[in-house]
Enzyme design. Structure first.
Site, mmCIF file in Angstrom:
data_model
loop_
_atom_site.group_PDB
_atom_site.id
_atom_site.type_symbol
_atom_site.label_atom_id
_atom_site.label_comp_id
_atom_site.label_asym_id
_atom_site.label_seq_id
_atom_site.Cartn_x
_atom_site.Cartn_y
_atom_site.Cartn_z
ATOM 1 N N ASP A 127 42.873 34.112 46.015
ATOM 2 C CA ASP A 127 42.094 34.414 44.814
ATOM 3 C C ASP A 127 41.418 33.243 44.099
ATOM 4 O O ASP A 127 40.400 33.438 43.445
ATOM 5 C CB ASP A 127 43.003 35.166 43.819
ATOM 6 N N CYS A 234 40.923 46.790 33.810
ATOM 7 C CA CYS A 234 40.499 48.191 33.768
ATOM 8 C C CYS A 234 40.691 48.781 35.158
ATOM 9 O O CYS A 234 40.420 48.123 36.169
ATOM 10 C CB CYS A 234 39.029 48.281 33.354
#
Length: 368
Positions: A127, A234
């Site tokens: 990441d 989200c």
């Protein structure tokens, strides 16, 4: 055969999918360059750095031949329906920080690979490096790039982390996964901030996850209501994806939802001081925006709650030491209204010194 042993060891370490891709220059680099040129990365300026390394994995590992791509599931049970005074945290961020957990497993896997091939060179990533990980994972057959820009696996959906080991070992490669989105547009239609200008393209500057994590400054006023009660990340475009009906609960204990992070109380969160914030989010991804950014998000969620019961807590937070928090608290009070809200805004405006906060206070009073 080393590849078969590597796959088996990866699964023993908790990785739920393993694929191997050639470490050739990536076709997706052109798409990525266009995406950056359109300004869709917003303030994530780090994404424009080291473009040469993103294009060619061999720039990261000289002589690279293969990319061992790995996935680790993180799906957890959906929280019960929150009340207006409760917030939502993205599924991946309700447990331990995946960076620490996955890096440790990658280190173990690389150590094992060196027992099979002591002469091998390589590096492992999760990441944070200049790696086009979705493109590599797509090449390795771990899934396809969905219209919501998540990597989607036909068998289990998209609730998984990605990691990779780039090495000079020559390993047999897997076939890329075909696209199975078809004519479905549920993810695009469900986004409350219209963050998808076209299928397969995300305008991060409108994405709720960008707004409440990556954006370090004031959240644009025209996007605040669309954020609802999402206070970190989200999941909407994943929740509506038909392929996530097959998502299985993650077995990794580290990803289990921590107490207090399943529909957390917004009234409790808005009162967090620095010490209690750091304690609650120790070794957790939600620490990334720091207290000032996180409480900014909580204030927006309270403003969207429609609950007058939030006014006393917001009035107290109007005196927070952080201007970023005070400005968004002022907006929230303007949304909720009432005599107490008006009086608190007027009193704060009389003593406020920060220009941006003063503007927020004045606009909130205009609404009332």
């Amino acid at each position: 055969m080393p590849a078969a042993k590597i796959r088996a060891k990866a699964r023993d370490l908790g990785f739920t999918a393993v694929g191997i891709a050639p470490a050739d220059p990536l076709e997706g680099a052109q798409f990525y360059a266009r995406w950056l040129a359109l300004g869709y990365a917003g303030e994530m300026h780090y994404l424009a750095r080291h473009h040469d390394k993103r294009i060619a994995p061999a720039q990261l590992v000289p002589g690279a031949q293969s990319a061992i791509c790995l996935a680790m599931d993180y799906y957890q049970p959906e929280p019960t329906e929150p009340t207006p005074l409760h917030g939502q945290i993205a599924t991946y961020a309700r447990g331990d920080d995946y960076h620490d957990l996955i890096k440790k497993r990658l280190a173990e896997l690389w150590t094992y690979i060196l027992t099979l091939a002591p002469e091998a060179t390589g590096r492992y990533f999760v990441d944070t490096a200049p790696v086009l990980e979705r493109e590599l994972a797509r090449r390795a057959g771990l899934g396809w790039w969905g219209k919501n820009t998540c990597l989607i696996d036909k068998r289990k959906g998209s609730y998984f982390f990605l990691a990779e080991i780039i090495t000079d070992l020559k390993l047999p490669c897997d076939e890329p996964a075909p696209d199975h989105c078809g004519t479905c547009t549920r993810c695009l239609d469900a986004c409350p901030t219209d963050a998808f200008p076209e299928p397969y393209v995300l305008d991060a500057t409108r994405c709720i996850s960008y707004l409440n994590i990556e954006l370090k400054t004031s959240i644009p006023k025209d996007l605040r209501q669309g954020m609802g009660n999402w206070i970190f990340g989200c999941d909407i475009c994943q929740q509506v994806c038909p392929w996530n009906r097959k998502a299985e609960l993650a077995t990794e204990p580290g990803y289990k939802t921590r107490p207090g992070l399943d529909n957390p109380s917004l009234l409790d969160l808005i009162e967090l001081d620095r010490e209690s914030f750091n304690a609650l989010f120790r070794h957790n991804p939600a620490k990334r925006p720091k207290r000032r950014g996180f409480l900014r998000n909580v204030a927006v969620a309270l403003g969207n709650s429609g609950a007058k019961a939030a006014v006393p807590a917001l009035v107290k937070a109007l005196d927070d030491e952080e201007p970023l928090i005070r400005g968004h608290v002022a907006w929230a009070l303007g949304q909720l209204g009432g005599v107490n809200a008006r009086e608190a805004l007027e009193q704060r405006l009389a003593i406020e010194e920060d220009a941006e906060v003063k503007a927020e206070l004045a606009e909130a009073l205009d609404l009332l």
